[in-house]
Design a protein around this motif. Structure first.
Motif, mmCIF file in Angstrom:
data_model
loop_
_atom_site.group_PDB
_atom_site.id
_atom_site.type_symbol
_atom_site.label_atom_id
_atom_site.label_comp_id
_atom_site.label_asym_id
_atom_site.label_seq_id
_atom_site.Cartn_x
_atom_site.Cartn_y
_atom_site.Cartn_z
ATOM 1 N N ALA A 75 103.540 41.066 41.220
ATOM 2 C CA ALA A 75 104.666 41.999 41.053
ATOM 3 C C ALA A 75 105.953 41.360 41.584
ATOM 4 C CB ALA A 75 104.387 43.307 41.780
ATOM 5 N N LEU A 76 105.865 40.733 42.746
ATOM 6 C CA LEU A 76 107.053 40.126 43.361
ATOM 7 C C LEU A 76 107.614 39.011 42.470
ATOM 8 C CD1 LEU A 76 105.712 40.050 47.019
ATOM 9 C CD2 LEU A 76 107.777 41.262 46.296
ATOM 10 N N VAL A 77 106.727 38.178 41.957
ATOM 11 C CA VAL A 77 107.173 37.051 41.130
ATOM 12 C C VAL A 77 107.816 37.559 39.838
ATOM 13 C CG1 VAL A 77 106.317 35.099 39.759
ATOM 14 C CG2 VAL A 77 105.562 35.380 42.128
ATOM 15 N N ARG A 78 107.185 38.554 39.213
ATOM 16 C CA ARG A 78 107.737 39.071 37.951
ATOM 17 C C ARG A 78 109.068 39.783 38.184
ATOM 18 N NH1 ARG A 78 102.861 42.249 35.264
ATOM 19 N NH2 ARG A 78 104.466 42.823 33.749
ATOM 20 N N ILE A 79 109.175 40.481 39.301
ATOM 21 C CA ILE A 79 110.447 41.154 39.608
ATOM 22 C C ILE A 79 111.538 40.112 39.889
ATOM 23 C CG2 ILE A 79 111.579 42.587 41.379
ATOM 24 C CD1 ILE A 79 109.060 44.402 41.215
ATOM 25 N N ASN A 80 111.156 39.023 40.534
ATOM 26 C CA ASN A 80 112.131 37.926 40.743
ATOM 27 C C ASN A 80 112.667 37.401 39.426
ATOM 28 O OD1 ASN A 80 112.129 37.718 43.453
ATOM 29 N ND2 ASN A 80 110.428 36.290 43.538
ATOM 30 N N GLU A 81 111.773 37.290 38.444
ATOM 31 C CA GLU A 81 112.214 36.781 37.138
ATOM 32 C C GLU A 81 113.258 37.720 36.533
ATOM 33 O OE1 GLU A 81 107.934 34.593 36.359
ATOM 34 O OE2 GLU A 81 108.482 36.306 35.085
ATOM 35 N N ILE A 82 113.039 39.013 36.724
ATOM 36 C CA ILE A 82 114.002 39.989 36.187
ATOM 37 C C ILE A 82 115.324 39.891 36.963
ATOM 38 C CG2 ILE A 82 114.434 42.458 35.837
ATOM 39 C CD1 ILE A 82 111.319 42.745 35.541
ATOM 40 N N ILE A 83 115.217 39.752 38.278
ATOM 41 C CA ILE A 83 116.438 39.596 39.100
ATOM 42 C C ILE A 83 117.222 38.381 38.608
ATOM 43 C CG2 ILE A 83 117.246 38.959 41.421
ATOM 44 C CD1 ILE A 83 115.065 40.824 42.555
ATOM 45 N N ASP A 84 116.516 37.294 38.340
ATOM 46 C CA ASP A 84 117.174 36.070 37.841
ATOM 47 C C ASP A 84 117.790 36.300 36.466
ATOM 48 O OD1 ASP A 84 116.670 34.580 40.039
ATOM 49 O OD2 ASP A 84 114.874 33.596 39.257
ATOM 50 N N GLU A 85 116.989 36.913 35.587
ATOM 51 C CA GLU A 85 117.464 37.113 34.209
ATOM 52 C C GLU A 85 118.749 37.938 34.175
ATOM 53 O OE1 GLU A 85 114.402 38.772 31.696
ATOM 54 O OE2 GLU A 85 115.870 39.327 30.148
ATOM 55 N N TYR A 86 118.810 38.984 35.002
ATOM 56 C CA TYR A 86 119.981 39.877 34.979
ATOM 57 C C TYR A 86 120.992 39.522 36.071
ATOM 58 C CZ TYR A 86 117.546 42.637 31.500
ATOM 59 O OH TYR A 86 116.931 43.044 30.349
ATOM 60 N N LYS A 87 120.731 38.425 36.763
ATOM 61 C CA LYS A 87 121.625 37.949 37.832
ATOM 62 C C LYS A 87 121.978 39.084 38.815
ATOM 63 C CE LYS A 87 123.420 33.735 35.958
ATOM 64 N NZ LYS A 87 122.053 33.230 36.096
ATOM 65 N N THR B 51 113.612 39.710 46.692
ATOM 66 C CA THR B 51 112.337 40.357 46.998
ATOM 67 C C THR B 51 111.781 39.847 48.328
ATOM 68 O OG1 THR B 51 111.220 38.665 45.724
ATOM 69 C CG2 THR B 51 111.630 40.754 44.604
ATOM 70 N N VAL B 52 111.059 40.739 48.978
ATOM 71 C CA VAL B 52 110.427 40.405 50.252
ATOM 72 C C VAL B 52 109.007 40.970 50.211
ATOM 73 C CG1 VAL B 52 110.623 40.570 52.769
ATOM 74 C CG2 VAL B 52 112.671 40.739 51.378
ATOM 75 N N GLY B 53 108.045 40.237 50.738
ATOM 76 C CA GLY B 53 106.684 40.747 50.724
ATOM 77 C C GLY B 53 105.892 40.281 51.928
ATOM 78 N N PHE B 54 104.893 41.105 52.273
ATOM 79 C CA PHE B 54 103.962 40.729 53.329
ATOM 80 C C PHE B 54 102.650 41.463 53.053
ATOM 81 C CE2 PHE B 54 102.487 41.176 57.927
ATOM 82 C CZ PHE B 54 101.994 39.880 57.980
ATOM 83 N N GLY B 55 101.559 40.702 52.913
ATOM 84 C CA GLY B 55 100.271 41.328 52.622
ATOM 85 C C GLY B 55 100.319 42.076 51.304
ATOM 86 N N ARG C 190 109.513 35.586 50.818
ATOM 87 C CA ARG C 190 110.882 36.028 50.513
ATOM 88 C C ARG C 190 111.438 35.100 49.455
ATOM 89 N NH1 ARG C 190 114.008 37.025 55.570
ATOM 90 N NH2 ARG C 190 114.143 34.785 55.795
ATOM 91 N N SER C 191 112.074 35.674 48.425
ATOM 92 C CA SER C 191 112.674 34.838 47.393
ATOM 93 C C SER C 191 114.087 35.330 47.112
ATOM 94 C CB SER C 191 111.821 34.906 46.127
ATOM 95 O OG SER C 191 112.474 34.235 45.098
ATOM 96 N N VAL C 192 115.059 34.503 47.463
ATOM 97 C CA VAL C 192 116.465 34.878 47.283
ATOM 98 C C VAL C 192 117.020 34.049 46.133
ATOM 99 C CG1 VAL C 192 118.722 35.048 48.437
ATOM 100 C CG2 VAL C 192 116.619 35.269 49.768
#
Ligand code: PLP
Length: 446
Positions: free
Chosen positions: A350-362, A367-371, A12-14
């Motif tokens: 995918a999760l890490v790259r989507i986090n970067e976009i979430i950060d960039e656009y605030k 994101t949450v992931g399992f397996g 999980r990355s908040v």
């Protein structure tokens, strides 16, 4: 201090900061996207508002709809298509089995082979086959009742386990009926006769202990998904499942992990082993069969014995049928640790790259992931139970789902679901998923 960190085997990355999205902007984009949806899908049949997409064929990670559009499948049959659509090993095993006959209604070497594979992989003593997740969870509960001689069931608020009456209690209850967050009111469905069901919040061990303390003489079992995968993905806090195990032992209550959804999508040996907590019984379906209708319940011999000694009747014309067993045999060969690790690495990317976009656009999302599963949750704080989930932003979640669908990516329609990186997905598909999210992020901030 009380820990709310998620289990270390989960992701999980908040983001630290975010700014709200404009509700007017989201509403305008939704209007635009619903109009676009109707333009592109003229041949799909009307059923729900406005209608589901009708599919004609599927291969690998893609499906084709009745309007001839090629869609990247991120749902993959709710996880049943973990190996990809028409995986050649699944097709070959099924064809091979079909050449020997279709239904024997009595055991055969292939059912024994499938049972041995499942027991070995999931580290259980014995297994029984059924045809759907609903049957598997129903029989697991009945088994717990037969063994303990007690009838009451404990389940989670927001927990989904198919359509057996007691397990339909408080699946997605309306907030007007749910009562106290620490002591939820069980909400039954019209037309069901659930018997005595206690409902507890996920990640709240105090609440579970209170229910056990007051009612242990009536309770047969506690059933839960070890990671909730029917309200997006909700992770167990570090230590929660271990405490659940300990309380079930202390009060003589059977612990059932419903792994219909987690199963092989959680890793090579399923969620229980990955998370390091052993239930008494597990239920399986979806990912274990390569797309054929098959399910299973199993566990410790001292409990499963109630089936063999006749205390619990378990019958069914199609139980353990050869085609279903061929699906299990194929998946057991395909889902090697290496194959699943590769898919999980793509999911992580995918999760890490989507986090970067979430950060960039605030964006007010995380994101949450399992397996091999992941999701974007439209909330700035972690979701730890059903009430938290209900407080997430459903309007922007709807837009996110529709945005992807209009651009050729199909995810499950409930807004509660997650994407799945199957063994047929590769770098190209991850790039499509991530870049599609970037285009939504841009549109939200325009
Ligand atoms: C956790 C869980 N248990 C049980 C079921 C019921 O499975 P089925 O739809 O095969 O009856 C589902 C279905 O989505 C599920 O997600």
């Amino acid at each position: 201090m009380k820990t709310t960190a998620n289990h270390p085997q989960t992701f999980r990355s908040v983001p630290a900061t975010s700014t709200p999205v404009s509700k007017t902007r989201v509403a305008a984009l939704l209007d635009q996207e619903w109009a676009r949806f109707k333009e592109g899908t003229g041949k799909s049949v009307q059923h729900w508002d406005p209608y589901p997409i009708a599919i004609t064929s599927a291969q690998g990670a893609y499906m084709t709809d009745v309007d001839g559009r090629k869609l990247l499948d991120m749902s993959m049959g709710f996880g049943a298509m973990l190996a990809g659509h028409l995986n050649p090993v699944v097709v070959a095993e099924i064809k091979n089995s079909l050449s020997e006959g279709m239904l024997f209604v009595t055991p055969s070497p292939i059912s024994r082979d499938a049972a041995e594979r499942i027991c070995k992989r999931f580290a259980i003593d014995q297994v029984r086959f059924a045809n759907s997740g609903t049957e598997a969870t129903m029989y697991a509960v009945r088994l717990a009742r037969s063994i303990t001689g007690k009838n009451a069931v404990v389940k989670l608020e927001g927990g989904y386990h198919g359509s057996f009456d007691p397990l339909m209690v408080s699946c997605k209850p309306s907030l007007s009926e749910v009562g106290d967050a620490n002591d939820p009111t069980p909400v039954a469905n019209i037309g069901t006769d659930p018997g005595e069901v206690f409902v507890v919040p996920f990640n709240n061990i105090e609440s579970l202990e209170r229910v056990f303390q007051a009612n242990a003489d009536k309770i047969s079992c506690f059933i839960l998904e070890p990671v909730l995968e029917n309200i997006a993905i909700v992770l167990p806090d570090a230590g929660y499942l271990e405490s659940v195990r300990q309380l079930c032992d202390q009060y003589g209550i059977i612990l059932i992990f419903d792994e219909v959804k987690t199963g092989l999508t959680a890793g090579y040996q399923g969620a229980a082993q990955r998370l390091g907590v052993k239930p008494d019984l597990i239920t399986l379906a979806k990912s274990i069969g390569g797309g054929v209708p098959v399910a299973a319940f199993g566990g410790k011999e001292k409990y499963m014995r109630a089936v063999t000694d006749g205390r619990l009747g378990h019958f069914g014309t199609f139980n353990g049928n050869p085609l279903a067993m061929a699906g299990i045999r194929a998946i057991d060969q395909i889902c090697t640790p290496q194959a699943l690790e590769k898919a999980e690495a793509l999911n992580q990317q995918a999760l890490v790259r989507i986090n970067e976009i979430i950060d960039e656009y605030k964006l007010p999302a995380h994101t949450v992931g399992f397996g091999v599963k992941g999701c974007i949750t439209w909330s700035t704080t972690p979701v730890r139970n059903y009430r938290d989930y209900k407080a997430t932003d459903f309007q922007v979640a709807e837009l996110s789902w529709l945005w992807s669908l209009n651009r050729g990516i199909i995810t499950p329609p409930g807004l509660d679901e997650q994407w799945l990186i199957s063994l047929a997905h590769g770098q190209t598909e991850i790039d499509i998923l991530v870049e599609d999210f970037r285009s939504l992020a841009k549109a939200l901030r325009d």
